[in-house]
Write a protein that holds these residues in place. Structure first.
Motif, PDB file in Angstrom:
ATOM      1  N   GLY A  24      -2.237   7.363 -13.356  1.00  0.00           N
ATOM      2  CA  GLY A  24      -2.812   6.118 -12.850  1.00  0.00           C
ATOM      3  C   GLY A  24      -3.282   6.244 -11.417  1.00  0.00           C
ATOM      4  O   GLY A  24      -4.363   5.762 -11.063  1.00  0.00           O
ATOM      5  N   LEU A  25      -2.458   6.891 -10.581  1.00  0.00           N
ATOM      6  CA  LEU A  25      -2.833   7.066  -9.179  1.00  0.00           C
ATOM      7  C   LEU A  25      -4.097   7.911  -9.045  1.00  0.00           C
ATOM      8  O   LEU A  25      -5.011   7.578  -8.282  1.00  0.00           O
ATOM      9  N   SER A  26      -4.150   9.008  -9.824  1.00  0.00           N
ATOM     10  CA  SER A  26      -5.325   9.870  -9.770  1.00  0.00           C
ATOM     11  C   SER A  26      -6.570   9.122 -10.240  1.00  0.00           C
ATOM     12  O   SER A  26      -7.649   9.236  -9.635  1.00  0.00           O
ATOM     13  N   THR A  27      -6.418   8.339 -11.306  1.00  0.00           N
ATOM     14  CA  THR A  27      -7.558   7.567 -11.814  1.00  0.00           C
ATOM     15  C   THR A  27      -8.036   6.552 -10.788  1.00  0.00           C
ATOM     16  O   THR A  27      -9.246   6.395 -10.565  1.00  0.00           O
ATOM     17  N   TRP A  28      -7.069   5.884 -10.160  1.00  0.00           N
ATOM     18  CA  TRP A  28      -7.438   4.876  -9.153  1.00  0.00           C
ATOM     19  C   TRP A  28      -8.146   5.514  -7.951  1.00  0.00           C
ATOM     20  O   TRP A  28      -9.126   4.975  -7.445  1.00  0.00           O
ATOM     21  N   MET A  29      -7.659   6.688  -7.510  1.00  0.00           N
ATOM     22  CA  MET A  29      -8.288   7.359  -6.367  1.00  0.00           C
ATOM     23  C   MET A  29      -9.706   7.812  -6.714  1.00  0.00           C
ATOM     24  O   MET A  29     -10.627   7.688  -5.910  1.00  0.00           O
ATOM     25  N   HIS A  30      -9.890   8.325  -7.952  1.00  0.00           N
ATOM     26  CA  HIS A  30     -11.235   8.724  -8.362  1.00  0.00           C
ATOM     27  C   HIS A  30     -12.150   7.514  -8.497  1.00  0.00           C
ATOM     28  O   HIS A  30     -13.339   7.581  -8.160  1.00  0.00           O
ATOM     29  N   PHE A  31     -11.583   6.409  -8.984  1.00  0.00           N
ATOM     30  CA  PHE A  31     -12.382   5.184  -9.091  1.00  0.00           C
ATOM     31  C   PHE A  31     -12.828   4.713  -7.707  1.00  0.00           C
ATOM     32  O   PHE A  31     -13.979   4.304  -7.514  1.00  0.00           O
ATOM     33  N   GLN A  32     -11.917   4.777  -6.739  1.00  0.00           N
ATOM     34  CA  GLN A  32     -12.280   4.391  -5.381  1.00  0.00           C
ATOM     35  C   GLN A  32     -13.353   5.312  -4.809  1.00  0.00           C
ATOM     36  O   GLN A  32     -14.250   4.878  -4.088  1.00  0.00           O
ATOM     37  N   GLN A  88       0.813  -1.205   0.000  1.00  0.00           N
ATOM     38  CA  GLN A  88       0.000   0.000   0.000  1.00  0.00           C
ATOM     39  C   GLN A  88       0.852   1.263   0.000  1.00  0.00           C
ATOM     40  O   GLN A  88       0.379   2.339  -0.310  1.00  0.00           O
TER      41      GLN A  88
END
Length: 380
Positions: A124-132, A111
């Motif tokens: 990628g990190l921003s996309t993953w955080m928005h997806f979460q 993590q």
């Protein structure tokens, strides 16, 4: 979890070199009480040379997760330096404890974020955080829906006092600002349209312009934006502050579901209040347009109302009012969800409040655009 040994050799946790060059003995109390100087001891310990090292746990009196974590971290540093470290003398319960610590260390390292990310990594990190965030919002929405159905099945669970309280603060107390902005918007639309209509001698059509623009689009949208900034932010701040002060945990402890006490009353109150505020904004906008039509174009009040009655159909009014409950659900859900996302102190309250307002307004505008497309497709 603490694991005790029947013997007692040393009060504090310590390590010593054994007679063999490759073996280090762990001795004493490797629990939270005994590891006070252990970190410094491990940091400056003169580890024996060689590619292999054996750590003997036979002389440990007791060990808990704190001591196991210190030892696991020391082993990890040695392995990073190219050393092969083996444990010996472990009892079965100690083996289970070290497996648990290793598993937790692995999950933590997975993590942990790298110190520097390249451009693609940041995307990628921003996309993953928005997806979460989206998944969390959907889960929160589902939980709220379940709470609503449970309350409908058992009406005695509905808390009317918080609903009335929120109805007053989110609805009645918002009347002045909603009415004033609706009135000013009616004046602005009539003023901007008057000059163009006057050129073509179409003064009377000012009623069409004011009526349709206010009732179908501007009143619902502006009222929702005002309520999102005023009440949605208040929802986030209230729930976030309660979370920081651990009041929400206290509610759960005494058996009160935060969803039923904090979320549902706000949601129901806003679903009732926002359509009424939209109608009030419609009225004030039309009044503003009438005043400006009379002063700029000489269109009397009676003429304006006659034309308004012919130009604006009931469907146009219902289209505007029908959007309001959807906007209310968006504001309440986003506001309450962001309140529950507050963590790590008061700074987070302000940050999540800002996020709440921005997200609510963005989703409202997206929903309004979708409504326009659907109504156009349905020819309403």
């Amino acid at each position: 979890m603490t694991i005790y040994s029947p013997r007692k050799t040393c009060v504090y946790a310590d390590i010593k070199l054994a007679t063999s060059d490759k073996v280090v003995n762990c001795i004493g109390d490797w629990t939270l009480k005994g590891v006070g100087n252990l970190e410094q001891r491990l940091t400056f310990f003169d580890w024996p040379d060689g590619s292999e090292l054996i750590i003997d746990l036979n002389a440990i009196d007791s060990i808990d997760t704190a001591g196991a974590w210190f030892l696991q971290r020391a082993i990890h540093k040695l392995e990073e330096g190219g050393r092969v470290v083996k444990l010996q003398g472990q009892r079965p319960e100690q083996i289970a404890l070290f497996k648990m610590i290793q598993l937790a260390s692995t999950e933590t390292s997975l993590q942990a974020l790298p110190s520097k990310l390249n451009f693609l990594g940041k995307i990628g990190l921003s996309t993953w955080m928005h997806f979460q965030q989206v998944m969390g919002m959907l889960a929160f929405f589902g939980e709220s829906a379940i709470a609503i159905f449970r309350s409908i099945a058992q009406p005695s669970r509905i808390r009317w006092s918080p609903i009335l309280y929120n109805l007053q603060h989110a609805g009645f107390n918002a009347l002045p600002i909603v009415g004033l902005l609706g009135f000013l918007m009616g004046i602005v639309i009539a003023y901007q349209g008057a000059e163009q209509l006057q050129r073509y001698g179409a003064n009377i059509f000012i009623a069409d312009l004011v009526g349709l623009s206010m009732l179908r689009e501007l009143s619902p949208l502006l009222t929702a934006i005002i309520v999102a900034g005023r009440s949605g932010s208040a929802f986030t701040a209230q729930i976030g502050t309660m979370k920081v002060t651990e009041e929400i945990d206290a509610l759960r402890t005494i058996g009160i579901a935060p969803m039923e006490l904090l979320v549902l009353p706000k949601l129901l109150a806003l679903v009732i209040a926002l359509p009424l505020l939209t109608v009030y904004s419609d009225m004030m906008g039309v009044i503003g347009g009438m005043i400006m039509a009379k002063s700029q174009l000489g269109v009397g009040y009676a003429e304006f109302i006659d034309r308004f009655d012919d130009a604006v159909k009931l469907s146009s009014f219902m289209v505007g009012v029908g959007k309001a409950p959807v906007f209310a659900v968006i504001i309440a859900m986003v506001g309450c969800f962001q309140g529950f996302q507050v963590s790590n102190g008061a700074d987070s309250v302000g940050r999540q409040t800002t996020v709440s307002v921005v997200q609510a307004i963005f989703v409202i505008i997206v929903a309004d655009a979708l409504f326009s497309v659907v109504f156009s497709w349905l020819k309403i």
